[in-house]
Design a protein around this motif. Structure first.
Motif, PDB file in Angstrom:
ATOM      1  N   UNK A 199      35.378  36.310  44.906  1.00  0.00           N
ATOM      2  CA  UNK A 199      34.942  37.180  45.990  1.00  0.00           C
ATOM      3  C   UNK A 199      33.643  37.914  45.656  1.00  0.00           C
ATOM      4  N   UNK A 200      32.813  38.033  46.679  1.00  0.00           N
ATOM      5  CA  UNK A 200      31.543  38.736  46.564  1.00  0.00           C
ATOM      6  C   UNK A 200      31.469  39.819  47.628  1.00  0.00           C
ATOM      7  N   UNK A 201      30.532  40.714  47.470  1.00  0.00           N
ATOM      8  CA  UNK A 201      30.349  41.770  48.467  1.00  0.00           C
ATOM      9  C   UNK A 201      29.935  41.164  49.805  1.00  0.00           C
ATOM     10  N   UNK A 202      29.080  40.152  49.769  1.00  0.00           N
ATOM     11  CA  UNK A 202      28.673  39.487  51.010  1.00  0.00           C
ATOM     12  C   UNK A 202      29.893  38.932  51.735  1.00  0.00           C
ATOM     13  N   UNK A 203      30.811  38.328  50.963  1.00  0.00           N
ATOM     14  CA  UNK A 203      32.029  37.785  51.567  1.00  0.00           C
ATOM     15  C   UNK A 203      32.898  38.898  52.137  1.00  0.00           C
ATOM     16  N   UNK A 204      33.047  39.998  51.401  1.00  0.00           N
ATOM     17  CA  UNK A 204      33.871  41.113  51.849  1.00  0.00           C
ATOM     18  C   UNK A 204      33.357  41.666  53.177  1.00  0.00           C
ATOM     19  N   UNK A 205      32.034  41.808  53.293  1.00  0.00           N
ATOM     20  CA  UNK A 205      31.458  42.313  54.535  1.00  0.00           C
ATOM     21  C   UNK A 205      31.686  41.318  55.668  1.00  0.00           C
TER      22      UNK A 205
END
Length: 268
Positions: A199-205
């Motif tokens: 998981x990445x921050x881009x994915x979380x957003x």
């Protein structure tokens, strides 16, 4: 549920650390073998055979009774933990779904502040509210990962052997993260994160903005989501769909009839 699992783990540890021993029959046979070997070598039967045999048998009985009790303890605590887990799993999954909603609500707000920033370097360069939003999302990312790990732990635990293998296959294919979204409609780089769970921050957003994230309430709920995400949206139960509209044929071209009369006189 955590306490029941802890008790089971303690029982397993007790049994594994219990000293190895011999069943009464095997212990008695060992003393008998020694006596027979002594008689064969010396022609004399050991005078203390009866005492040694009785002690070996009694000691083995004590060991066996404790070993059997620890085995039963392990089985009983395992059954208790599994029964409690199965009965509470819907509540646990519901709690995780609520926790997921809280995480994504916060991630959505932070994502709005982040704007087009997608890396830590960009966030540091922007500073201020953007940097604060990045730090907030970094913390939320850990929470999101914990929820997903717990989700899969529960779904695997409450599934049978065959179902458990399907759960793992679905998880590795990227299912169980969002519902009501077809696989083909998910951007490839987002789908790749779903499959790897890196998981990445881009994915979380992205997940927060999608409005489709969920925690399956059960194995059946997960299966339904997988089916909805992979099967065609429309199909014919009776076979391939056929175009039943009227067939339009090109207009025929009619040639005029040959009305030229034979110039020869008619002879009767």
């Amino acid at each position: 549920m955590a306490k029941a699992q802890e008790r089971h783990e303690e029982a397993v540890k007790l049994r594994r650390e219990f000293p190895r021993g011999k069943p009464p029959a095997e212990a008695l046979a060992g003393v008998q073998d020694d006596a027979i070997a002594t008689f064969t070598a010396t022609g004399k039967w050991p005078a203390d055979y009866a005492k040694r045999a009785a002690k070996a048998h009694a000691d083995a009985l004590v060991w066996e009774s404790a070993a059997l009790a620890l085995r039963r303890l392990e089985d009983a605590t395992k059954a208790a933990a599994e029964d409690l887990r199965d009965s509470l799993s819907p509540d646990v999954l519901t709690h995780l779904d609520g926790r997921l909603t809280e995480i994504l609500d916060a991630a959505r707000d932070a994502g709005e502040t982040l704007g087009d920033v997608t890396t830590a370097e960009q966030a540091i360069e922007a500073g201020g509210d953007v940097l604060d939003a990045w730090r907030r999302l970094t913390s939320l990312l850990k929470d999101y990962r914990n929820v997903r790990d717990a989700q899969w732990d529960v779904l695997r635990a409450v599934s049978g052997m065959d179902e458990r293998s399907r759960v793992v296959l679905w998880r590795d294919a990227g299912h169980g993260e969002v519902k009501d979204v077809r696989v083909e409609d998910i951007p490839p780089h987002i789908r790749s994160v779903m499959q790897s769970r890196a998981y990445t921050i881009e994915y979380l957003v992205w997940v927060a903005r999608s409005g489709s994230a969920f925690v399956p309430a059960s194995f059946d709920d997960l299966e339904f989501s997988v089916t909805a995400a992979t099967e065609p949206t429309a199909y014919d139960d009776h076979g391939p769909i056929r175009d039943m509209s009227p067939v339009v044929l090109p207009e025929r071209e009619y040639k005029p009839l040959n009305t030229r009369r034979d110039p020869r006189p008619y002879v009767d």
